[in-house]
Design a protein around this motif. Structure first.
Motif, PDB file in Angstrom:
ATOM      1  N   ARG A 142      12.256  32.344   0.370  1.00 58.62           N
ATOM      2  CA  ARG A 142      10.727  31.039   0.841  1.00 58.62           C
ATOM      3  C   ARG A 142       9.777  31.431   1.271  1.00 58.62           C
ATOM      4  O   ARG A 142       9.425  32.627   1.767  1.00 58.62           O
ATOM      5  CB  ARG A 142      11.274  30.736   1.993  1.00 58.62           C
ATOM      6  CG  ARG A 142      11.333  29.335   3.193  1.00 58.62           C
ATOM      7  CD  ARG A 142      11.585  28.694   4.375  1.00 58.62           C
ATOM      8  NE  ARG A 142      13.587  28.517   3.986  1.00 58.62           N
ATOM      9  CZ  ARG A 142      13.258  27.681   4.014  1.00 58.62           C
ATOM     10  NH1 ARG A 142      13.116  27.080   3.939  1.00 58.62           N
ATOM     11  NH2 ARG A 142      14.988  28.241   3.571  1.00 58.62           N
ATOM     12  N   GLY A 143       8.541  30.827   0.576  1.00 62.40           N
ATOM     13  CA  GLY A 143       7.120  30.722   0.940  1.00 62.40           C
ATOM     14  C   GLY A 143       6.686  31.644  -0.531  1.00 62.40           C
ATOM     15  O   GLY A 143       5.358  32.183  -0.292  1.00 62.40           O
ATOM     16  N   LYS A 144       7.864  31.682  -1.802  1.00 64.13           N
ATOM     17  CA  LYS A 144       7.855  32.108  -2.551  1.00 64.13           C
ATOM     18  C   LYS A 144       7.510  32.294  -3.963  1.00 64.13           C
ATOM     19  O   LYS A 144       7.635  31.101  -3.775  1.00 64.13           O
ATOM     20  CB  LYS A 144       8.059  33.841  -2.030  1.00 64.13           C
ATOM     21  CG  LYS A 144       8.042  35.052  -0.876  1.00 64.13           C
ATOM     22  CD  LYS A 144       8.859  36.260  -1.199  1.00 64.13           C
ATOM     23  CE  LYS A 144       8.533  36.550  -0.232  1.00 64.13           C
ATOM     24  NZ  LYS A 144       8.938  36.594   1.713  1.00 64.13           N
ATOM     25  N   LYS A 145       6.655  33.001  -5.048  1.00 62.71           N
ATOM     26  CA  LYS A 145       6.664  32.193  -6.706  1.00 62.71           C
ATOM     27  C   LYS A 145       8.007  32.828  -7.619  1.00 62.71           C
ATOM     28  O   LYS A 145       8.212  34.274  -7.175  1.00 62.71           O
ATOM     29  CB  LYS A 145       5.459  32.652  -6.688  1.00 62.71           C
ATOM     30  CG  LYS A 145       4.706  32.205  -5.987  1.00 62.71           C
ATOM     31  CD  LYS A 145       3.187  31.836  -6.891  1.00 62.71           C
ATOM     32  CE  LYS A 145       2.959  32.869  -7.026  1.00 62.71           C
ATOM     33  NZ  LYS A 145       1.460  33.553  -7.893  1.00 62.71           N
ATOM     34  N   VAL A 146       8.758  32.051  -7.924  1.00 63.42           N
ATOM     35  CA  VAL A 146       9.792  32.841  -8.694  1.00 63.42           C
ATOM     36  C   VAL A 146       9.665  32.662 -10.234  1.00 63.42           C
ATOM     37  O   VAL A 146       9.240  30.485 -10.021  1.00 63.42           O
ATOM     38  CB  VAL A 146      11.627  31.993  -8.246  1.00 63.42           C
ATOM     39  CG1 VAL A 146      12.643  32.172  -9.538  1.00 63.42           C
ATOM     40  CG2 VAL A 146      11.506  31.968  -6.938  1.00 63.42           C
ATOM     41  N   ALA A 147       9.387  33.421 -11.278  1.00 61.92           N
ATOM     42  CA  ALA A 147       9.161  32.610 -12.075  1.00 61.92           C
ATOM     43  C   ALA A 147      10.445  32.071 -12.850  1.00 61.92           C
ATOM     44  O   ALA A 147      11.292  33.101 -13.084  1.00 61.92           O
ATOM     45  CB  ALA A 147       8.262  33.776 -12.867  1.00 61.92           C
ATOM     46  N   THR A 168       8.507  28.278  -4.984  1.00 59.86           N
ATOM     47  CA  THR A 168       7.243  27.937  -6.069  1.00 59.86           C
ATOM     48  C   THR A 168       7.926  28.300  -7.023  1.00 59.86           C
ATOM     49  O   THR A 168       8.150  29.149  -7.216  1.00 59.86           O
ATOM     50  CB  THR A 168       5.852  27.407  -5.381  1.00 59.86           C
ATOM     51  OG1 THR A 168       5.051  27.581  -4.217  1.00 59.86           O
ATOM     52  CG2 THR A 168       4.873  27.613  -6.602  1.00 59.86           C
ATOM     53  N   ILE A 169       7.760  27.326  -8.203  1.00 59.73           N
ATOM     54  CA  ILE A 169       8.471  27.622  -9.248  1.00 59.73           C
ATOM     55  C   ILE A 169       6.656  28.189 -10.153  1.00 59.73           C
ATOM     56  O   ILE A 169       6.283  27.429 -10.199  1.00 59.73           O
ATOM     57  CB  ILE A 169       8.494  26.545  -9.889  1.00 59.73           C
ATOM     58  CG1 ILE A 169      10.479  26.253  -8.906  1.00 59.73           C
ATOM     59  CG2 ILE A 169       9.169  26.488 -11.192  1.00 59.73           C
ATOM     60  CD1 ILE A 169      11.118  25.357 -10.527  1.00 59.73           C
ATOM     61  N   VAL A 170       7.795  29.312 -10.853  1.00 63.51           N
ATOM     62  CA  VAL A 170       6.183  29.530 -11.582  1.00 63.51           C
ATOM     63  C   VAL A 170       6.912  29.062 -13.677  1.00 63.51           C
ATOM     64  O   VAL A 170       7.305  30.213 -13.767  1.00 63.51           O
ATOM     65  CB  VAL A 170       5.319  30.304 -11.687  1.00 63.51           C
ATOM     66  CG1 VAL A 170       4.494  31.294 -12.633  1.00 63.51           C
ATOM     67  CG2 VAL A 170       4.654  30.815  -9.907  1.00 63.51           C
ATOM     68  N   SER A 187       5.775  37.338  -8.922  1.00 65.60           N
ATOM     69  CA  SER A 187       6.678  36.424  -8.366  1.00 65.60           C
ATOM     70  C   SER A 187       7.495  37.575  -8.099  1.00 65.60           C
ATOM     71  O   SER A 187       7.604  38.480  -8.087  1.00 65.60           O
ATOM     72  CB  SER A 187       6.979  35.530  -9.519  1.00 65.60           C
ATOM     73  OG  SER A 187       6.348  34.779  -9.745  1.00 65.60           O
ATOM     74  N   ILE A 188       8.465  37.045  -7.024  1.00 71.82           N
ATOM     75  CA  ILE A 188       9.290  38.040  -5.988  1.00 71.82           C
ATOM     76  C   ILE A 188      10.346  37.536  -6.906  1.00 71.82           C
ATOM     77  O   ILE A 188      11.482  39.115  -6.989  1.00 71.82           O
ATOM     78  CB  ILE A 188       9.206  37.405  -4.544  1.00 71.82           C
ATOM     79  CG1 ILE A 188      10.318  38.398  -3.896  1.00 71.82           C
ATOM     80  CG2 ILE A 188       9.900  36.368  -5.063  1.00 71.82           C
ATOM     81  CD1 ILE A 188       9.547  39.783  -3.650  1.00 71.82           C
TER      82      ILE A 188
END
Length: 484
Positions: A142-147, A168-170, A187-188
């Motif tokens: 939650r609140g992080k970026k995912v590649a 958020t999706i990257v 990204s996390i």
């Protein structure tokens, strides 16, 4: 002028040599046993399904399956390593006969393609940095970026849960870039197919799989052909796949890459890695230079034609040249590449060689800039010189060739040099249509070694050295022309 003639002569020889060179695109082929040769598109950065080994050969589960099926069914094929998105677009535009690239069978894709019987059941898992301990479940995203990698089951799954878990999706075009985004902490985590992430972790790619035993249900992989086309190829693939399952070859191929005793790449030192990667990178550099020289040769011709049209006295020709410049300077190079290599063949139902598509793209783009360079150089010469020549009875064309252009060339040389450097670097953009030049060669090596820093540093230095040498040579030529 003598130096300029030598340059044009050299470029002509290189052009003739390049056109005659076989195998400008990287491919692997089966033994020729039938008249039909099928063109098969694939990814190049998707281990363990397809990747390039240290010897430059395309290997992996998909490549071994295809080779075994072709041998079983007696057909000939050539593999075009395009990258996943480019391979799918090539299939849509009939540039290839089929695609095998860890391609998931989905209802949406079934609208455009015919799929073989599934040859692999996948699943989606999440991975984080090897030293990351804060992520144990999707709630921790939650609140992080995912590649994610575009066009994959991992992308589809991440998109389906992103709003629920607030991340958020990257998106990235290949797996290596996605992994690097996680390793550099931009990204996390990332989502990808289980065998791909598990293989990468085993090969020390710097990531670890989270909750490996709780992977999400994923799709099945299939071999694809265009809807209603190549039924004989599909029949052969399915028949060969059934035979491989029956005789145990299918299981042996899977065990080779993802079995308990699958080979793990030996750890290499930094210098050893760079030295072993140099042959592939130098080959890519050679293609970069080759495509640059050929494209600029034709761009100079195009620039001369439209440049003279822009400074001519015919308003219709000036208008046509202006439209040409506005169009091909206004369209981004990547869009132009997609349109020429995928769009035009699909619209008119023909196959365009990669060599032609790449050269045409670079030529039109550079030609537009060359046109303006030539126009600017000619118009920078005092108009009084043309008026004086005309008043002495010298014909317009002769005055242009003997008086104006020799002076204009001296002014244009720095801009020509700059355009050469720009076009050299622009070749890297054409990796999106499958051109294996220096940048794409770097991506392919990284997909196997996961050594982004070392390989990108080497690639950057190679570009820097070549561009510096070319600039020095061109500057020396400029000084000689100016003195002449």
């Amino acid at each position: 002028m003598k130096s300029l003639r030598v340059l044009l002569f050299t470029m002509s020889l290189l052009l003739i040599t390049a056109v005659g060179l076989p195998g400008l695109s990287l491919y692997a082929s089966a033994e020729p046993v039938s008249e039909k040769t099928y063109q098969i598109g694939t990814d190049v950065t998707f281990p363990p399904f397809e990747y390039q080994d240290a010897s430059g050969n395309l290997v992996g589960i998909d490549m071994d399956l295809l080779e075994a099926i072709a041998k079983d069914q007696n057909f000939k094929y050539e593999v075009k390593p395009l990258g996943f998105n480019a391979a799918v677009q090539a299939l849509e535009s009939n540039q290839v006969d089929g695609v095998i690239a860890g391609m998931s069978i989905t209802d949406e894709r079934k609208q455009k393609f015919d799929f073989s019987e599934p040859y692999f059941d996948s699943g989606v898992v999440m991975a984080v940095r090897k030293d990351e301990e804060s992520v144990k479940s999707y709630e921790d995203l939650r609140g992080k970026k995912v590649a994610v990698k575009t066009g994959t089951e991992g992308y589809t799954f991440a998109e389906s849960i992103s709003s629920k878990y607030g991340f958020t999706i990257v998106p990235f075009d290949d797996s290596a870039q996605m992994y690097e985004d996680v390793k550099t902490k931009n990204s996390i985590a990332c989502f990808d197919d289980y065998p791909v992430l598990a293989y990468g972790a085993k090969q020390n790619n710097g990531l670890k799989v989270v909750n490996e035993d709780q992977r999400e249900l994923g799709g099945t992989y299939g071999f694809a052909v265009s809807k209603g086309k190549s039924p004989e190829l599909m029949e052969k693939f399915n028949a060969g796949l059934a035979n491989l399952r029956a005789n145990g070859e299918y299981d042996r191929i899977l065990d080779k890459y993802i079995g308990a005793n699958a080979e793990v790449a030996a750890q290499q030192g930094r210098m050893e890695l760079i030295i072993k990667s140099l042959p592939a990178l130098l080959e890519g550099l050679g293609k970069t230079l080759l495509y640059t020289i050929i494209s600029l040769f034709f761009a100079c011709i195009v620039g001369l034609i439209f440049g003279f049209m822009k400074v001519g006295r015919n308003k219709w020709l000036r208008g046509l040249a202006t439209v040409f410049v506005d169009v091909f300077r206004g369209i981004p190079l990547i869009v132009l590449a997609f349109f020429i290599y995928f769009g035009i063949p699909q619209a008119f139902d023909f196959t365009m060689p990669l060599f032609l598509g790449a050269v045409l793209t670079l030529t039109l783009n550079a030609g537009a800039y060359m046109t303006e360079i030539i126009r600017g150089g000619i118009q920078s010469i005092d108009h009084g010189q043309m008026e004086a020549a005309r008043s002495l009875g010298v014909p317009y064309r002769k005055a242009m060739l003997k008086i104006i252009i020799p002076q204009a060339i001296r002014i244009m040389i720095p801009s020509f040099i700059n355009q050469f450097v720009i076009t050299l670097k622009d070749t890297s953009i054409l990796s999106v249509i499958g051109l294996v030049e220096l940048t794409q060669s770097g991506k392919i090596v990284i997909a196997r070694t996961f050594a982004s820093f070392d390989i990108w540093l080497t690639v950057a230095l190679m570009y820097l050295i070549v561009i510096t040498i070319l600039t020095k040579v061109a500057n020396s030529m400029e000084r000689k022309i100016s003195r002449g």
